[in-house]
Design a protein around this motif. Structure first.
Motif, PDB file in Angstrom:
ATOM      1  N   ILE B 149      80.197  63.421  26.499  1.00 35.37           N
ATOM      2  CA  ILE B 149      78.778  63.439  26.103  1.00 35.37           C
ATOM      3  C   ILE B 149      78.570  64.455  24.976  1.00 35.37           C
ATOM      4  O   ILE B 149      77.897  64.174  23.975  1.00 35.37           O
ATOM      5  CB  ILE B 149      77.864  63.775  27.316  1.00 35.37           C
ATOM      6  CG1 ILE B 149      77.955  62.674  28.388  1.00 35.37           C
ATOM      7  CG2 ILE B 149      76.410  63.988  26.881  1.00 35.37           C
ATOM      8  CD1 ILE B 149      77.464  61.306  27.950  1.00 35.37           C
ATOM      9  N   ALA B 150      79.185  65.635  25.137  1.00 35.72           N
ATOM     10  CA  ALA B 150      79.049  66.685  24.111  1.00 35.72           C
ATOM     11  C   ALA B 150      79.662  66.227  22.784  1.00 35.72           C
ATOM     12  O   ALA B 150      79.072  66.435  21.715  1.00 35.72           O
ATOM     13  CB  ALA B 150      79.717  67.968  24.591  1.00 35.72           C
ATOM     14  N   ALA B 152      80.103  63.113  21.759  1.00 32.66           N
ATOM     15  CA  ALA B 152      79.241  62.058  21.197  1.00 32.66           C
ATOM     16  C   ALA B 152      78.008  62.677  20.546  1.00 32.66           C
ATOM     17  O   ALA B 152      77.609  62.287  19.439  1.00 32.66           O
ATOM     18  CB  ALA B 152      78.835  61.079  22.289  1.00 32.66           C
ATOM     19  N   GLY B 153      77.419  63.660  21.231  1.00 31.42           N
ATOM     20  CA  GLY B 153      76.237  64.346  20.687  1.00 31.42           C
ATOM     21  C   GLY B 153      76.541  65.027  19.364  1.00 31.42           C
ATOM     22  O   GLY B 153      75.754  64.945  18.407  1.00 31.42           O
ATOM     23  N   LEU B 154      77.706  65.675  19.304  1.00 31.47           N
ATOM     24  CA  LEU B 154      78.097  66.359  18.064  1.00 31.47           C
ATOM     25  C   LEU B 154      78.317  65.350  16.934  1.00 31.47           C
ATOM     26  O   LEU B 154      77.883  65.572  15.797  1.00 31.47           O
ATOM     27  CB  LEU B 154      79.364  67.191  18.291  1.00 31.47           C
ATOM     28  CG  LEU B 154      79.880  67.956  17.069  1.00 31.47           C
ATOM     29  CD1 LEU B 154      78.852  68.971  16.575  1.00 31.47           C
ATOM     30  CD2 LEU B 154      81.186  68.668  17.376  1.00 31.47           C
ATOM     31  N   VAL B 156      76.894  62.482  16.607  1.00 27.06           N
ATOM     32  CA  VAL B 156      75.561  62.013  16.185  1.00 27.06           C
ATOM     33  C   VAL B 156      74.915  63.051  15.268  1.00 27.06           C
ATOM     34  O   VAL B 156      74.349  62.710  14.219  1.00 27.06           O
ATOM     35  CB  VAL B 156      74.661  61.715  17.410  1.00 27.06           C
ATOM     36  CG1 VAL B 156      73.210  61.503  16.989  1.00 27.06           C
ATOM     37  CG2 VAL B 156      75.171  60.487  18.153  1.00 27.06           C
ATOM     38  N   MET B 157      75.033  64.332  15.647  1.00 26.85           N
ATOM     39  CA  MET B 157      74.464  65.410  14.817  1.00 26.85           C
ATOM     40  C   MET B 157      75.084  65.420  13.416  1.00 26.85           C
ATOM     41  O   MET B 157      74.384  65.519  12.408  1.00 26.85           O
ATOM     42  CB  MET B 157      74.737  66.774  15.470  1.00 26.85           C
ATOM     43  CG  MET B 157      73.646  67.276  16.376  1.00 26.85           C
ATOM     44  SD  MET B 157      74.180  68.788  17.223  1.00 26.85           S
ATOM     45  CE  MET B 157      74.212  69.974  15.897  1.00 26.85           C
ATOM     46  N   CYS B 242      75.601  71.564  10.410  1.00 25.37           N
ATOM     47  CA  CYS B 242      74.785  70.352  10.616  1.00 25.37           C
ATOM     48  C   CYS B 242      73.333  70.605  10.220  1.00 25.37           C
ATOM     49  O   CYS B 242      72.731  69.805   9.496  1.00 25.37           O
ATOM     50  CB  CYS B 242      74.836  69.906  12.076  1.00 25.37           C
ATOM     51  SG  CYS B 242      76.339  69.037  12.493  1.00 25.37           S
TER      52      CYS B 242
END
Lengths: 259, 263
Positions: B149-150, B152-154, B156-157, B242
């Motif tokens: 999850i982390a 994937a989140g990164l 996306v960022m 980012c």
């Protein structure tokens, strides 16, 4: 229909070759391509990846890399021949030539001969940049000149494939796409960048007979010393094969396109 | 309807437009995933044995290298999708559709936001394709659910930040040819960082550049999350880059978009 003697046809072809060479000199994009491509590959493989590939001895890797990159540069530059022909045909330049009292083959032969300037410049520049990165020719001037002649011969044999694709494909961008699809496997599935012993079995089997590998080995032999005979025979056989197969195909496609 | 909710509604409409484009031309996603997949195959099968031996892992070969290079390839995929945004923005700007949008009663920012959100969807679809390819060639992540999850989140960022930058680059360009060349450095930066080889194997000047450019903390953080390697300060630097890139890209794009169009 006017019959043109072989000597006049030759003169027409040389005029067209002059046109092609002049276009190369005057077009900054071509010159940038000639300079940038070998430089980028040297920076990438010698500086960025060289240390890791060679286990720390990037100088030894540069010695192996530069002779192979000369072949790779020739491969990339050969794409330009097909693209230039396709561009001329698409823009209607060849229609103009057809209306002139010149040999039908002159525009094609002229483009191929004129492009020898680009091939020579590219090979010499790659070797020159290699010197900046620490590569040295250790065998002398004569083997180096022989190698240059061989490389120009290889480029000449390759360009008939480029011409053939250029005649078949509709647009210049398509020509580029098709030729890159061809170049990728034969250049990276070769000994330009790595030794075949480090590759998976199925890939190593192809690498050992790949014309690019054979010519890279010949280059290494002629420039830094090492066996030349076996790889040279293989490379010459491939070069002859390219001309025997693709010259007639290219000429037939050219005639069809010029109807 | 408040200004914010109107902007959100308009942005959703523009996102729907981008998704329609995507569904109509699914080959675009394959194209954005194609170059990274070629690089993956090339580096795992051609250079993998030699580079893997240099990594000094327990296997010290192709299997090790597949694990090392996959996160770098994922970042290259994000950059590749962002490059596509530049082309789609310049196409919209030059074909006159944006001039039409300007005359409508819609939030000005929604046109750009639609491009960014559409690109995010495209980038994540491309990342999924490349991830499957990586798993097939021997990538074996050790990440738990939270780490995935982390990561994937990164991603996306990072995609969000790079896309805003590419939107601005698209608005600077005059035609699609220029637009496709301007973001090329984004494709090269993963190679000039820790994406393909450790930075300490590079010569001094290049090593300094590699260690301080944004893609190195991006890659090190994703690699740490997926492979359990130490992350250190990389996550903090990645988040900082980012924010910086997204903000700079957004402000630049907004400024360019708000300029009066050339007659």
């Amino acid at each position: 229909m006017t019959t043109i003697s072989p000597s006049r046809a030759l003169r027409h072809s040389m005029l067209m070759a002059g046109r092609t060479a002049a276009k190369s000199v005057k077009n900054p994009a071509v010159l940038v391509e000639l300079v940038i491509q070998p430089l980028v590959m040297l920076v990438l493989f010698s500086l960025v990846l060289g240390g890791a590939i060679s286990g720390g001895d990037s100088d030894a890797y540069t010695r192996q890399l530069v002779p192979g990159l000369m072949v790779y540069s020739a491969l990339l530059v050969s794409v330009g021949t097909g693209v230039a022909l396709s561009t001329d045909i698409t823009k209607g330049v060849f229609d103009r030539f057809r209306s002139m009292p010149i040999a039908r083959s002159a525009p094609l032969v002229g483009t191929v001969v004129g492009d020898l300037f680009r091939y020579t410049a590219c090979i010499v520049l790659t070797l020159g940049f290699g010197y900046l990165f620490g590569f040295r020719v250790t065998t002398g001037v004569v083997p180096m000149l022989l190698d240059l002649v061989l490389m120009i011969g290889f480029s000449f044999s390759l360009c008939w494939i480029s011409v053939w694709v250029g005649m078949l494909a509709g647009k210049p961008e398509t020509v580029q796409g098709y030729l890159f699809i061809l170049i990728m496997p034969i250049s990276f599935g070769s000994t330009i960048f790595v030794q075949s012993s480090t590759l998976p079995g199925w890939l190593a089997a192809w690498t050992d007979i790949n014309p690019v590998s054979l010519l890279s080995e010949v280059n290494r032999g002629l420039l830094t010393g090492g066996p030349v005979g076996g790889p040279l025979l293989g490379a010459l056989a491939w070069m002859a094969g390219f001309v025997v197969v693709f010259y007639p195909l290219a000429m037939a496609a050219y005639k069809r396109r010029m109807r | 309807m408040s200004t914010v909710s109107a902007a959100l509604t308009d942005s959703a409409t523009m996102l729907r437009r981008q998704v329609r484009h995507m569904l109509r031309y699914p080959s675009l996603i394959l194209m954005f995933a194609g170059i990274p997949v070629i690089f993956l195959l090339l580096f795992v099968y051609v250079f993998g044995a030699m580079l893997g031996a240099g990594l000094g892992g327990p296997v010290g070969g192709r299997a090790d290298y597949a694990n090392y290079v996959a996160p770098g390839i994922l970042l290259m995929t994000v950059a590749s999708a962002a490059q596509g945004t530049t082309i789609s923005v310049v196409t919209d700007m030059t074909t006159g559709i944006v001039a039409r949008f300007r005359t409508m009663a819609i939030a000005r920012v929604s046109v750009l936001t639609g491009h960014v959100l559409g690109s995010l969807v495209q980038a994540m679809a491309s990342v999924a394709i490349v991830l499957v390819a990586a798993l097939l060639v021997g990538f074996e992540p050790t990440a738990g659910f939270g780490d995935w999850i982390a990561a994937a989140g990164l991603l996306v960022m990072i995609s969000f930040a790079l896309t805003w930058l590419c939107v601005a680059l698209g608005m600077v360009s005059d035609n699609p040819a220029t637009a496709s060349n301007l973001p090329l450095p984004l494709m090269i930066l993963p190679m000039m960082g820790s994406g393909f080889v450790p930075t300490d194997s590079m010569p001094a000047g290049l090593r300094w550049f590699a260690e301080y450019q944004p893609f190195t903390p991006f890659i090190d953080t994703v690699r740490g999350l997926l492979m359990g390697t130490p992350i250190g300060n990389s996550a903090m630097y990645a988040a900082g880059w980012c924010v910086l890139i997204a903000l700079a890209g957004y402000l630049w794009a907004k400024k360019l978009y708000n300029r009066e169009p050339k007659a």
